[in-house]
Enzyme design. Structure first.
Site, PDB file in Angstrom:
ATOM      1  N   GLU A  31       0.829  -1.215   0.000  1.00 13.46           N
ATOM      2  CA  GLU A  31       0.000   0.000   0.000  1.00 13.46           C
ATOM      3  C   GLU A  31       0.858   1.256   0.000  1.00 13.46           C
ATOM      4  O   GLU A  31       0.602   2.199  -0.766  1.00 13.46           O
ATOM      5  CB  GLU A  31      -0.929  -0.020   1.217  1.00 13.46           C
ATOM      6  CG  GLU A  31      -1.681   1.287   1.465  1.00 13.46           C
ATOM      7  CD  GLU A  31      -2.700   1.636   0.389  1.00 13.46           C
ATOM      8  OE1 GLU A  31      -3.200   2.767   0.418  1.00 13.46           O
ATOM      9  OE2 GLU A  31      -2.975   0.790  -0.481  1.00 13.46           O
ATOM     10  N   HIS A  62       2.547   1.806  -3.345  1.00 18.44           N
ATOM     11  CA  HIS A  62       1.574   2.286  -4.333  1.00 18.44           C
ATOM     12  C   HIS A  62       1.332   3.782  -4.167  1.00 18.44           C
ATOM     13  O   HIS A  62       1.265   4.525  -5.158  1.00 18.44           O
ATOM     14  CB  HIS A  62       0.268   1.514  -4.183  1.00 18.44           C
ATOM     15  CG  HIS A  62      -0.810   1.963  -5.124  1.00 18.44           C
ATOM     16  ND1 HIS A  62      -0.632   2.035  -6.488  1.00 18.44           N
ATOM     17  CD2 HIS A  62      -2.091   2.372  -4.891  1.00 18.44           C
ATOM     18  CE1 HIS A  62      -1.741   2.466  -7.066  1.00 18.44           C
ATOM     19  NE2 HIS A  62      -2.635   2.671  -6.110  1.00 18.44           N
ATOM     20  N   HIS A  77     -12.831   2.593  -9.666  1.00 17.78           N
ATOM     21  CA  HIS A  77     -11.472   3.092  -9.440  1.00 17.78           C
ATOM     22  C   HIS A  77     -10.531   2.721 -10.579  1.00 17.78           C
ATOM     23  O   HIS A  77      -9.808   3.566 -11.120  1.00 17.78           O
ATOM     24  CB  HIS A  77     -10.957   2.555  -8.105  1.00 17.78           C
ATOM     25  CG  HIS A  77      -9.704   3.207  -7.636  1.00 17.78           C
ATOM     26  ND1 HIS A  77      -8.474   2.608  -7.749  1.00 17.78           N
ATOM     27  CD2 HIS A  77      -9.481   4.405  -7.052  1.00 17.78           C
ATOM     28  CE1 HIS A  77      -7.550   3.404  -7.257  1.00 17.78           C
ATOM     29  NE2 HIS A  77      -8.128   4.505  -6.833  1.00 17.78           N
ATOM     30  N   HIS A  87     -20.153 -10.822 -15.992  1.00 15.93           N
ATOM     31  CA  HIS A  87     -18.874 -10.380 -16.567  1.00 15.93           C
ATOM     32  C   HIS A  87     -18.460 -11.290 -17.720  1.00 15.93           C
ATOM     33  O   HIS A  87     -18.023 -10.814 -18.777  1.00 15.93           O
ATOM     34  CB  HIS A  87     -17.793 -10.377 -15.480  1.00 15.93           C
ATOM     35  CG  HIS A  87     -16.426 -10.076 -16.013  1.00 15.93           C
ATOM     36  ND1 HIS A  87     -16.122  -8.892 -16.658  1.00 15.93           N
ATOM     37  CD2 HIS A  87     -15.272 -10.815 -16.003  1.00 15.93           C
ATOM     38  CE1 HIS A  87     -14.849  -8.895 -17.019  1.00 15.93           C
ATOM     39  NE2 HIS A  87     -14.317 -10.049 -16.646  1.00 15.93           N
ATOM     40  N   HIS A  94      -3.733 -10.235 -16.356  1.00 15.38           N
ATOM     41  CA  HIS A  94      -5.119  -9.984 -16.777  1.00 15.38           C
ATOM     42  C   HIS A  94      -5.401  -8.477 -16.776  1.00 15.38           C
ATOM     43  O   HIS A  94      -5.985  -7.939 -17.723  1.00 15.38           O
ATOM     44  CB  HIS A  94      -6.059 -10.713 -15.811  1.00 15.38           C
ATOM     45  CG  HIS A  94      -7.486 -10.732 -16.233  1.00 15.38           C
ATOM     46  ND1 HIS A  94      -7.925 -11.271 -17.415  1.00 15.38           N
ATOM     47  CD2 HIS A  94      -8.607 -10.282 -15.607  1.00 15.38           C
ATOM     48  CE1 HIS A  94      -9.228 -11.157 -17.514  1.00 15.38           C
ATOM     49  NE2 HIS A  94      -9.672 -10.551 -16.428  1.00 15.38           N
TER      50      HIS A  94
END
Length: 305
Positions: free
Chosen positions: A62, A65, A127, A219, A281
């Protein structure tokens, strides 16, 4: 512009684009490792201090990032100002610069709000898509800096109205695919279906049992339409646009990327969220979305055949 400074601008644009990729992959890593609260309910500090005192895996992911996002944001601001001053006469430059900064700031604010107060899954799923728009804008700025269009004679492009409409619509639709994919992860529905391509291959016609299965299979259905649509466009282009190199290769690469994306999605399920495959992905859809946005820019520049 002096050739020396133009060369510097090219390198700076490439670094900025790679930095945006790092932000997207870093955000995906945070989500996929559940490290979003590695710094607690603290922002911009981490667990009560600017530099975390106790380092765990979640804190490291975190905090790293956040550092990358902050550093790259400065790069993007400089790139936007630089391109506005040097290439502001090119019609797309100012709009792309605004989009890059606006959506970069928006994704940072959503991330901060999630840390401080928490948000619903359906908001959080936005996001990644918001970051994608910022990445695409930076990528297009970089391609303009490198004058990629001139190398492919893009000013001589002819595109049918049919191809233009399909390009715009499939790109808009790709955003739905991205959102549903993010929703799968944020609702913890990634492994609710043990099989692929059906939720349960021994019961292919069974309707989903709960919301999580609906999210997962929704999805997959969205992806199926996406793949068929891109394949249809690619076949049309291969048949009719062999002499238009940038269109021909653009859609050929788009078809290759979407096939790789499907394979990666399948492996995410079969390998039970293997981290490398999951990050791949995310990377593939990022590259595909950037390419589709570039094809839209070509739509705005091409003549109708």
């Amino acid at each position: 512009m002096h050739q020396k400074y133009y060369k510097f601008l090219k390198w700076f644009a490439v670094l900025s684009t790679l930095g945006m990729l790092l932000i997207l992959q870093g955000g995906a890593l945070v989500t996929k490792t559940d490290s979003g609260l590695g710094c607690g309910r603290n922002w911009p500090d981490c667990n009560g201090s600017l530099i975390p005192k106790e380092i765990t895996t979640e804190v490291l992911i975190e905090f790293s990032h956040r550092l990358v996002t902050g550093s790259v944001s400065i790069f993007i601001l400089i790139l936007v100002i630089w391109t506005w001053r040097a290439l502001g006469h090119i019609r797309e430059v100012k709009l792309l610069g605004f989009l890059a900064l606006f959506f970069l700031a928006l994704q940072a604010l959503i991330g901060a709000a999630q840390v401080l107060w928490g948000q619903g899954d359906f908001i959080l799923a936005l996001h990644f898509g918001i970051s994608l728009i910022s990445f695409a804008a930076v990528l297009l700025l970089t391609l303009i800096v490198f004058e990629v269009d001139k190398k492919f004679d893009a000013d001589q492009l002819y595109m049918s109205r049919k191809l233009k409409i399909h390009t715009i619509c499939v790109t808009l639709y790709s955003y739905i695919v991205v959102y549903t994919g993010a929703l799968v992860r944020h609702t913890d529905a990634s492994l609710v279906c043990p099989d692929w391509p059906f939720c349960r291959n021994d019961q292919p016609m069974t309707m989903p049992y709960n919301m999580y299965e609906w999210v997962q299979m929704g999805h997959r259905f969205a992806v199926l339409i996406f793949v068929i649509w891109i394949a249809y466009i690619a076949i049309h282009v291969i048949r009719n646009y062999k002499n238009q190199r940038i269109i021909f290769w653009g859609w050929t690469i788009a078809l290759s990327l979407v096939i790789l994306q499907v394979i990666a999605g399948m492996l995410v399920v079969l390998l039970k969220l293997h981290l490398f495959v999951s990050l791949m992905h995310s990377l593939l859809i990022t590259l595909l979305f950037g390419l589709l946005c570039y094809l839209i820019m070509l739509v705005s520049r091409s003549k109708i055949n």
